[in-house]
Design a protein around this motif. Structure first.
Motif, mmCIF file in Angstrom:
data_model
loop_
_atom_site.group_PDB
_atom_site.id
_atom_site.type_symbol
_atom_site.label_atom_id
_atom_site.label_comp_id
_atom_site.label_asym_id
_atom_site.label_seq_id
_atom_site.Cartn_x
_atom_site.Cartn_y
_atom_site.Cartn_z
ATOM 1 N N ASN A 32 1.142 -1.157 -0.040
ATOM 2 C CA ASN A 32 0.024 -0.142 -0.064
ATOM 3 C C ASN A 32 0.878 1.188 -0.105
ATOM 4 N N TYR A 36 0.775 3.991 -3.057
ATOM 5 C CA TYR A 36 0.410 5.235 -2.687
ATOM 6 C C TYR A 36 1.318 6.406 -3.037
ATOM 7 N N THR A 172 -4.924 10.225 -2.630
ATOM 8 C CA THR A 172 -5.637 9.777 -1.398
ATOM 9 C C THR A 172 -6.905 8.855 -2.005
ATOM 10 N N LEU A 175 -5.719 5.783 -2.149
ATOM 11 C CA LEU A 175 -5.554 5.104 -0.890
ATOM 12 C C LEU A 175 -6.923 4.550 -0.513
#
Length: 204
Positions: A32, A36, A172, A175
């Motif tokens: 992750n 990101y 984001t 994300l």
């Protein structure tokens, strides 16, 4: 008869802040973090190359902030519903068994660790929504005009700042998708553990 100390420790947290601190023991996965970070760099380059006037940049920021808050609130409701189902259906005997075992990386017992996996996503979503709301309020209150007229910040510098904010918001959203992916895996993994534990004890 005195209560087992390991069960007393299950209620050590007295506020949502304490629970939030507990979730910080669970780091983001390496996958992750990498995705990101790469998406942030890529989107910053795209926004930088597509730079427009201050008015257009602000308009795009307002539009995306509204959309982001809507998406994040929807996802928050979805995760909360999923966690509620998980918490109510998980076998109590299994939860007591998890409470007696420690997860090595976080140093939490597996009961708190499994619950914090879901709660961490909820806290992350709340923080992201708050940040997006703060940006929206700042634009509505014409903070950027104040920075230009009263503080004397250069317009080009302000445009770059907005581009950076847009890039962070765009990445984001990536994300949010990564958090959703992790949530789906955690649900699946927990169900498999529950079924495996039930099968093992059924044989006994």
């Amino acid at each position: 008869m005195d209560e087992n100390p390991k069960y007393i420790s299950l209620t050590n947290e007295k506020s949502s802040i304490d629970v939030y601190k507990l979730t910080r023991n669970i780091p983001f996965t390496r996958e992750n973090k990498v995705i990101y970070g790469l998406s942030l760099i890529f989107l910053f380059i795209v926004n930088f190359l597509g730079k427009s006037s201050l008015e257009i940049e602000l308009k795009e920021l307002v539009t995306y902030t509204d959309s982001f808050i809507s998406w994040a609130l929807s996802l928050l409701g979805f995760v909360l519903a999923g966690y509620s189902i998980f918490a109510s259906l998980m076998d109590k005997d299994l939860q007591l068994e998890l409470a007696s075992r420690i997860e090595e990386r976080s140093k939490l017992n597996f009961l708190k660790y499994s619950h914090c996996l879901f709660i961490k996503i909820l806290f992350d979503l709340i923080i992201l929504i708050f940040c997006a709301f703060f940006i929206k309020v700042s634009i509505d209150k014409e903070i950027f005009d104040i920075l230009i007229k009263k503080v004397g910040i250069d317009i080009n510098l302000l445009i770059y700042l907005i581009i950076l904010i847009k890039s962070v918001l765009y990445s984001t959203f990536v994300l949010l998708l990564l958090l959703s992916k992790s949530f789906i895996f955690n649900i699946y993994h927990t169900i498999m553990i529950s079924v495996r534990w039930h099968g093992k004890n059924k044989k006994k």
